[in-house]
Design an enzyme around this catalytic site. Structure first.
Site, short mmCIF file in Angstrom:
data_model
loop_
_atom_site.label_atom_id
_atom_site.label_comp_id
_atom_site.label_asym_id
_atom_site.label_seq_id
_atom_site.Cartn_x
_atom_site.Cartn_y
_atom_site.Cartn_z
CE1 TYR A 1 -1.22 -6.13 13.52
CE2 TYR A 1 -1.67 -6.78 11.26
CZ TYR A 1 -1.02 -5.97 12.16
OH TYR A 1 -0.18 -4.99 11.71
CB CYS B 1 10.34 -4.31 -6.84
SG CYS B 1 10.74 -4.46 -5.09
CB CYS C 1 15.75 -0.93 -1.44
SG CYS C 1 14.40 0.16 -1.96
FE1 SF4 Z 1 10.70 -2.15 -4.28
FE2 SF4 Z 1 12.35 -0.55 -2.96
FE3 SF4 Z 1 10.30 0.45 -4.35
FE4 SF4 Z 1 9.83 -0.87 -2.11
S1 SF4 Z 1 10.95 1.05 -2.31
S2 SF4 Z 1 8.76 -1.10 -4.04
S3 SF4 Z 1 11.39 -2.44 -2.20
S4 SF4 Z 1 12.06 -0.62 -5.16
#
Ligand code: SF4
Ligand code: ADP
Length: 674
Positions: A175, A344, A347
């Site tokens: 940016y 998490c 993905c």
């Molecule tokens: Fe994590 Fe996938 Fe959720 Fe994003 S969508 S926070 S990468 S589990």
């Protein structure tokens, strides 16, 4: 459970200039897909993060002037005083839980295409706009620089009036202030170009101006890319990145560090980065300043977090994705419930939401983005008024989510799965290169179901229509999944063909023999064809990847994986054949047609694998319909899609069971003015 004293360090307050964060959990700025158009959705989302214990909660990028317009993507604005009240909703929602509210002031420079405002872009030099439009940003002259500094200052003052505690100077992700820093984009001959000191002049002035404007009560944070990953041509952490920090080390109240020129580098999917992959660079900054340092690393384990602090890598645990997958991560650690953290999986479906300009979503957390428009809370759910029995059939992501959510609501739940193990498609897909973390979708749900006395698990239990009738549930829920098509119907080819000798991914996972040149045909465009190609190439096969799109796994552009993925396929020796449609399969070869001209050409082929569409597995649904047994389909057996959609579909069913199925609320007019 009391908190494990090993984790006490994570709950220490940390001073940031004139303000103090109540703990070390810091939700760094991340996109939500809500922006200035949906302030209530944004406020509710950030409020839930604060409620979950994040001591600092920041907004997404907030434009300081109409010359920085990222339409059609969702971004915030502080262009005039009317922007203050909607943003105050977010600051208030964060303060309601005792957390600090941060705002990421932003100017995109040549990165902003200004589709809405139709103003020419500005940049250090005359420069082609970096994205989207065949347009050119104009070079900023002295008057522009003066005006620009005023915009940052005015926006900071408005941010303060809206109630924010931390105000950002944003010099990352290519940016505007970063465009001045980098030799790649700054070729000016005046006091703002040339030497590093000159190129850093604007950043220095922005920090000083912002401090002067709001530094009495607000902390001033700098987000800086210490390495833009362009090698010696650009800023590197061993070279100019280090020098910038040395020049400005004590000027801001906090350093928010990343390694990224372009967006996507610091939020790589699990396929292309491990946890804490920016550590070296973050530690470098920490060694050069006494000011607190924060960075992200997809941290979900409290032990790793403690190690980050104890080893002096950083002062906060920065998180975007882990806070999306589990907004209550800090609270779970605080209450000794770290086993309940919904980790998490990396993905990047959350990144896709922003890249598609829609509200945030998450594979692991179906409530993300639904806080305001559907009123969903990640930790609270209404108890179902009656003690009724539910039979969920199919133990993939959808079945597991439905069983867990119905269980949380107090129903008597049985989950029957034909296979010996739960997980459905995950059992296969998590064996693909880099996708092992996807198993967390199953593991977290099984773990949480294990805590509920009212959910019974029945593996190795294939259910037929008669079994269902005999079971006698009040609610029958079908989560029987989907199968890959054999007839070649996909996004491009709508007409069914005959490919009797072809395999599908299901066959490959079931152990079908793969021999000779392998042709993988992608007319689906998400991860499957690319991941299979990589797996088979690494196993020593000659692999030809054929796609109707221009690039491999083209939808992964939206998860910010495509560049990495195509590079990996090339490195693995996969031959890529773009813009070709599969016409027919003969002995020893396939015939491909150019998607533009229709011109055909043969390609030698020993094994053809079709990654095209998927069909719902409706065998049981049809048998039940015939028998007159009512059942509700969820997930892939309703409409094959991503795992995120299957989990959401299951959650939605279970959450609204017994309630009216209302459309999501849309934002129409502000509910509050300042
Ligand atoms: Fe994590 Fe996938 Fe959720 Fe994003 S969508 S926070 S990468 S589990
Ligand atoms: P989703 O993504 O919608 O959860 P999956 O394909 O991952 O779908 O999971 C579907 C699961 O349903 C698979 O594990 C499959 O073995 C199971 N299944 C399919 N039919 C039956 C049945 N008749 N009885 C029990 N389990 C079934």
């Amino acid at each position: 459970m009391p908190r494990d004293p090993r984790y006490d360090i994570l709950f220490e307050p940390v001073r940031i200039g004139p303000v103090t964060a109540p703990n070390r959990f810091y939700q760094t700025p991340h996109a939500t897909g809500f922006g200035w158009q949906r302030p209530q959705s944004g406020a509710a989302l950030r409020g839930v993060k604060a409620e979950g214990g994040w001591g600092v909660v920041c907004t997404e990028y907030c434009s300081i002037h109409p010359t920085s317009d990222d339409s059609p993507y969702a971004f915030l604005t502080l262009w005039d005083d009317d922007d203050i009240a909607p943003l105050a909703l977010t600051a208030d929602a964060i303060h309601a839980h005792g957390s600090l509210a941060g705002i990421e002031l932003w100017h995109g420079g040549a990165h902003a295409s200004n589709r809405m405002t139709r103003l020419p872009g500005i940049a250090p030099d005359v420069q082609p706009a970096l994205y989207h439009l065949p347009t050119t940003a104009r070079a900023m002259d002295k008057a522009d620089l003066r005006a620009f500094r005023g915009w940052q200052r005015d926006a900071a003052l408005r941010a303060k009036r809206a109630g924010f505690d931390i105000v950002y100077v944003y010099a990352g992700h290519d940016y505007l202030p970063f465009q001045f820093l980098s030799r790649r984009t700054n070729h000016r001959g005046d006091a703002y170009g040339g030497s590093l000191e000159n190129r850093a002049r604007l950043l220095r002035e922005m920090i000083e101006d912002t401090k002067d404007a709001v530094g009495d009560t607000c902390a001033v944070a700098v987000r800086l890319a210490v390495d833009e990953l362009h090698g010696p041509e650009g800023i590197t952490s061993e070279g100019e990145g280090r020098e910038i920090i040395e020049l400005l080390a004590e000027l801001p109240d906090l350093w928010d560090v990343n390694v990224a020129g372009a967006l996507g580098n610091d939020s790589r999917s699990a396929r292309f980065s491990g946890e804490g992959f920016q550590e070296e660079n973050v530690a470098l900054v920490k060694s050069l300043t006494t000011k607190p340092v924060v960075s992200v690393g997809r941290f979900t384990s409290p032990d790793r977090m403690v190690a980050q602090i104890r080893r002096g890598v950083q002062d906060f645990i920065g998180a975007a994705r882990p806070s999306i997958a589990d907004p209550f991560l800090p609270q779970k650690i605080r209450e000794g419930r770290e086993d309940e953290i919904r980790e998490c999986i990396g993905c990047n479906i959350c990144r896709a939401a922003n890249n598609e300009a829609v509200g945030l979503r998450c594979t692991q957390n179906p409530t993300m983005g639904e806080e305001w428009r559907r009123g969903w809370h990640p930790e609270r759910i209404a108890v179902y008024p009656r003690r009724e029995k539910a039979l969920v059939i199919g133990g993939g992501p959808a079945g597991l989510e439905a069983a867990l959510t119905l269980g949380r609501r107090g129903l008597e739940v049985a989950l029957a799965e034909a296979a010996d193990a739960f997980g459905g498609r995950l059992l296969r897909e998590a064996t693909l290169p880099g996708l092992a973390t996807w198993m967390r979708i199953r593991d977290w749900r099984l773990h949480m179901i294990g805590k509920l006395a009212n959910v019974a698990l029945y593996p190795a239990s294939r259910m037929g229509a008669a079994d269902v009738a005999e079971f006698g549930a009040d609610h029958v829920v079908l989560a029987t999944g989907s199968v890959w098509r054999r007839d070649g119907v996909g996004v491009y080819s709508m007409r069914a063909g005959a490919f009797p000798a072809a395999l599908t991914p299901d066959d490959v996972f079931a152990g079908a023999k793969v021999a000779g040149p392998v042709v993988i045909y992608d007319d689906e465009h998400y991860f499957m064809a690319g991941a299979l190609a990589e797996k088979l190439a690494v196993a020593g096969h000659e692999v030809h990847y054929v796609t109707t799109a221009a690039v491999a796994s083209s939808w992964t552009v939206l998860t910010n994986e495509q560049d990495f993925l195509q590079a990996r396929l090339i490195e693995a020796g996969v031959a890529i054949h773009p813009l070709k449609a599969l016409k027919s399969q003969e002995v020893g070869e396939v015939t491909l047609g150019c998607v533009y001209t229709g011109r055909v050409a043969p390609l030698p082929c020993g094994t053809l694998i079709l990654c095209t569409g998927r069909l719902p597995d409706n065998a049981l649904a049809d048998a039940l319909a015939e028998q007159g047994t009512q059942a509700t389909r969820i997930g892939d057996c309703l409409a094959p899609s991503s795992i995120a959609d299957a989990v959401h579909s299951a959650h939605r069913f279970a959450r609204i069971l017994g309630e009216p199925d209302l459309p999501p609320r849309r934002e129409r007019a502000p509910e509050r003015s300042l």
